[in-house]
Scaffold this motif. Structure first.
Motif, PDB file in Angstrom:
ATOM      1  N   PRO A  99       0.822  -1.215   0.000  1.00 63.63           N
ATOM      2  CA  PRO A  99       0.000   0.000   0.000  1.00 63.63           C
ATOM      3  C   PRO A  99       0.856   1.266   0.000  1.00 63.63           C
ATOM      4  O   PRO A  99       1.889   1.326   0.668  1.00 63.63           O
ATOM      5  CB  PRO A  99      -0.806  -0.124   1.298  1.00 63.63           C
ATOM      6  CG  PRO A  99      -0.825  -1.586   1.600  1.00 63.63           C
ATOM      7  CD  PRO A  99       0.489  -2.119   1.124  1.00 63.63           C
ATOM      8  N   HIS A 100       0.427   2.254  -0.756  1.00 65.76           N
ATOM      9  CA  HIS A 100       1.104   3.549  -0.802  1.00 65.76           C
ATOM     10  C   HIS A 100       0.051   4.628  -0.577  1.00 65.76           C
ATOM     11  O   HIS A 100      -1.045   4.551  -1.138  1.00 65.76           O
ATOM     12  CB  HIS A 100       1.796   3.757  -2.151  1.00 65.76           C
ATOM     13  CG  HIS A 100       2.655   4.976  -2.202  1.00 65.76           C
ATOM     14  ND1 HIS A 100       2.139   6.246  -2.382  1.00 65.76           N
ATOM     15  CD2 HIS A 100       4.001   5.133  -2.076  1.00 65.76           C
ATOM     16  CE1 HIS A 100       3.131   7.126  -2.371  1.00 65.76           C
ATOM     17  NE2 HIS A 100       4.270   6.484  -2.191  1.00 65.76           N
ATOM     18  N   PRO A 101       0.336   5.642   0.234  1.00 68.28           N
ATOM     19  CA  PRO A 101      -0.688   6.639   0.575  1.00 68.28           C
ATOM     20  C   PRO A 101      -1.202   7.446  -0.607  1.00 68.28           C
ATOM     21  O   PRO A 101      -2.268   8.055  -0.519  1.00 68.28           O
ATOM     22  CB  PRO A 101       0.016   7.539   1.598  1.00 68.28           C
ATOM     23  CG  PRO A 101       1.476   7.304   1.390  1.00 68.28           C
ATOM     24  CD  PRO A 101       1.600   5.880   0.968  1.00 68.28           C
ATOM     25  N   ASN A 102      -0.473   7.473  -1.722  1.00 70.96           N
ATOM     26  CA  ASN A 102      -0.903   8.258  -2.875  1.00 70.96           C
ATOM     27  C   ASN A 102      -1.334   7.397  -4.058  1.00 70.96           C
ATOM     28  O   ASN A 102      -1.445   7.891  -5.180  1.00 70.96           O
ATOM     29  CB  ASN A 102       0.209   9.216  -3.310  1.00 70.96           C
ATOM     30  CG  ASN A 102       0.566  10.220  -2.235  1.00 70.96           C
ATOM     31  OD1 ASN A 102       1.644  10.156  -1.646  1.00 70.96           O
ATOM     32  ND2 ASN A 102      -0.348  11.131  -1.944  1.00 70.96           N
ATOM     33  N   GLY A 156       1.580  15.311  -4.188  1.00 70.07           N
ATOM     34  CA  GLY A 156       1.020  13.971  -4.051  1.00 70.07           C
ATOM     35  C   GLY A 156       1.265  13.104  -5.269  1.00 70.07           C
ATOM     36  O   GLY A 156       1.631  11.924  -5.156  1.00 70.07           O
ATOM     37  N   MET A 157       1.088  13.680  -6.453  1.00 72.90           N
ATOM     38  CA  MET A 157       1.298  12.913  -7.673  1.00 72.90           C
ATOM     39  C   MET A 157       2.774  12.601  -7.893  1.00 72.90           C
ATOM     40  O   MET A 157       3.129  11.546  -8.429  1.00 72.90           O
ATOM     41  CB  MET A 157       0.726  13.679  -8.860  1.00 72.90           C
ATOM     42  CG  MET A 157      -0.797  13.698  -8.898  1.00 72.90           C
ATOM     43  SD  MET A 157      -1.478  12.041  -9.122  1.00 72.90           S
ATOM     44  CE  MET A 157      -0.838  11.648 -10.744  1.00 72.90           C
ATOM     45  N   GLY A 158       3.645  13.512  -7.491  1.00 71.22           N
ATOM     46  CA  GLY A 158       5.074  13.227  -7.592  1.00 71.22           C
ATOM     47  C   GLY A 158       5.456  12.000  -6.788  1.00 71.22           C
ATOM     48  O   GLY A 158       6.200  11.129  -7.252  1.00 71.22           O
ATOM     49  N   HIS A 159       4.926  11.898  -5.570  1.00 76.31           N
ATOM     50  CA  HIS A 159       5.217  10.735  -4.728  1.00 76.31           C
ATOM     51  C   HIS A 159       4.582   9.467  -5.297  1.00 76.31           C
ATOM     52  O   HIS A 159       5.176   8.383  -5.228  1.00 76.31           O
ATOM     53  CB  HIS A 159       4.732  10.990  -3.305  1.00 76.31           C
ATOM     54  CG  HIS A 159       5.640  11.881  -2.521  1.00 76.31           C
ATOM     55  ND1 HIS A 159       6.743  11.407  -1.845  1.00 76.31           N
ATOM     56  CD2 HIS A 159       5.631  13.228  -2.323  1.00 76.31           C
ATOM     57  CE1 HIS A 159       7.368  12.414  -1.255  1.00 76.31           C
ATOM     58  NE2 HIS A 159       6.717  13.530  -1.532  1.00 76.31           N
ATOM     59  N   ALA A 160       3.384   9.584  -5.870  1.00 77.75           N
ATOM     60  CA  ALA A 160       2.737   8.415  -6.469  1.00 77.75           C
ATOM     61  C   ALA A 160       3.570   7.867  -7.624  1.00 77.75           C
ATOM     62  O   ALA A 160       3.791   6.649  -7.733  1.00 77.75           O
ATOM     63  CB  ALA A 160       1.333   8.784  -6.953  1.00 77.75           C
TER      64      ALA A 160
END
Length: 365
Positions: A99-102, A156-160
């Protein structure tokens, strides 16, 4: 506009258990054998329809996605072999990930008990709905999209994408980095409708978590072929191939049998989403990013314009990657945007709660 895949169906091996479904490592949060009540239908997405279900045991809300298989997909699905690819193979790439938060959580997949050509995928419910819904909410209120929210989506999208493309799990303050052995995945259809908002958010800035979802067009980067995505959110390399469909059908068929999209195609699509948020106007794929028009509030020292120019480079090789590499890594920019976001929050406070879609039904901070 509906998402499409322009290519021949290919088979990937996913081992299913004897009951015909796959459960992810997140099954503790979801029970396939629980009883669920349908609460509402969600808007259709491409070849799928979705509904919100509520567990009669825990009260937890989940989304079930029913996928309509094409004739080609049905012909390539062997129901008698338990090692056959699951008919929703793109969505199931997420079952291999922690699981990843983003990134949206996919819990399980099963064959529909009475409709074998319409498999079901169970995933988390995000109460803030999708980014397009939120953009329309701002418009309905006559409110410009706050700069702090545009920065928040970029972060957020960068981390995703760092995790999806490179297996990089980086905390928001960049002081903890972990590499996981994941195969790089191309999302293939990044657009506002596929970016979801989860309340309550993890950060103290009063905004929802930004979550990348709808992996119906996703492919393993090493095995990518053809073109995917949505009109108006195409990277230049995809647009060039799609234009061949009418100009030279034979050349188009040859092109889609090969490798066209890379992780850099996702990078360009992210740039298109952020440009839309900043200016309320779609950017024409393939246009010169140096000539794009942005409101003056994005011309200050936070570097948002420069970030967009980098994301929207015409040549994929000139676009950044979501890593910490000194010259090509975008995560340094993401960290700068995070600091700019937090500074705006300290100076101006949170975005008014009345502006958020779905916040009133949760305990948003």
């Amino acid at each position: 506009m509906a998402s499409q895949r322009s290519s021949q169906h290919r088979r990937h091996q996913y081992v299913r258990d004897g009951d015909g479904f796959i459960e992810s490592r997140q099954e503790a949060e979801f029970r396939l054998d629980d009883r669920y009540t349908r609460l509402s239908n969600l808007k259709a997405s491409g070849d799928a329809c979705c509904a919100v279900l509520k567990s009669e045991t825990t009260g937890k809300l989940v989304v079930v996605k029913r996928v309509r298989l094409s004739a080609v997909q049905r012909a390539n699905t062997d129901k008698t072999d338990t090692t056959s690819p699951c008919p929703v193979e793109a969505e199931l790439l997420l079952l291999k990930l922690q699981p990843h938060p983003n990134i949206v959580r996919v819990y399980a997949c099963e064959d529909h008990p009475s409709r074998p050509n319409k498999p079901l995928v169970y995933m988390e419910y995000c109460s803030g709905r999708d980014l397009l819904d939120q953009i329309l909410k701002f418009q309905a209120l006559g409110v410009e999209i706050p700069v702090i929210f545009s920065l928040h989506v970029l972060v957020g999208m960068g981390h995703a994408l760092a995790y999806l493309h490179h297996g990089l799990r980086i905390n928001e303050t960049m002081d903890e980095v972990r590499m996981e052995e994941n195969e790089p995945i191309i999302h293939g259809d990044i657009k506002p409708e596929n970016i979801f908002l989860r309340f309550p958010g993890r950060q103290e800035c009063g905004m929802p978590d930004v979550v990348l979802g709808d992996f119906g067009c996703a492919q393993l980067a090493e095995e990518s072929y053809g073109v995917t995505g949505t009109e108006s959110y195409e990277s230049p390399e995809v647009l060039a191939v799609n234009q061949l469909k009418d100009e030279d059908p034979q050349a188009y068929l040859r092109a889609i049998s090969g490798k066209i999209m890379t992780i850099k195609s996702d990078i360009y699509q992210l740039g298109l989403v952020l440009k839309l948020m900043a200016s309320q106007v779609l950017f024409s794929s393939g246009a010169d990013p140096l000539k794009m028009e942005l409101p003056s509030k994005y011309d200050d020292e936070n570097g948002f314009r420069a970030a967009l120019v980098w994301l929207l480079q015409l040549n994929p090789q000139d676009r950044p990657e979501c890593t910490l590499a000194a010259k090509t890594g975008f995560m340094h920019v993401v960290d700068d945007m995070r600091k700019a976001r937090d500074t705006l929050f300290a100076d101006l406070g949170p975005v008014e709660s009345a502006y958020w879609r779905g916040a009133s039904t949760t305990s948003a901070r």
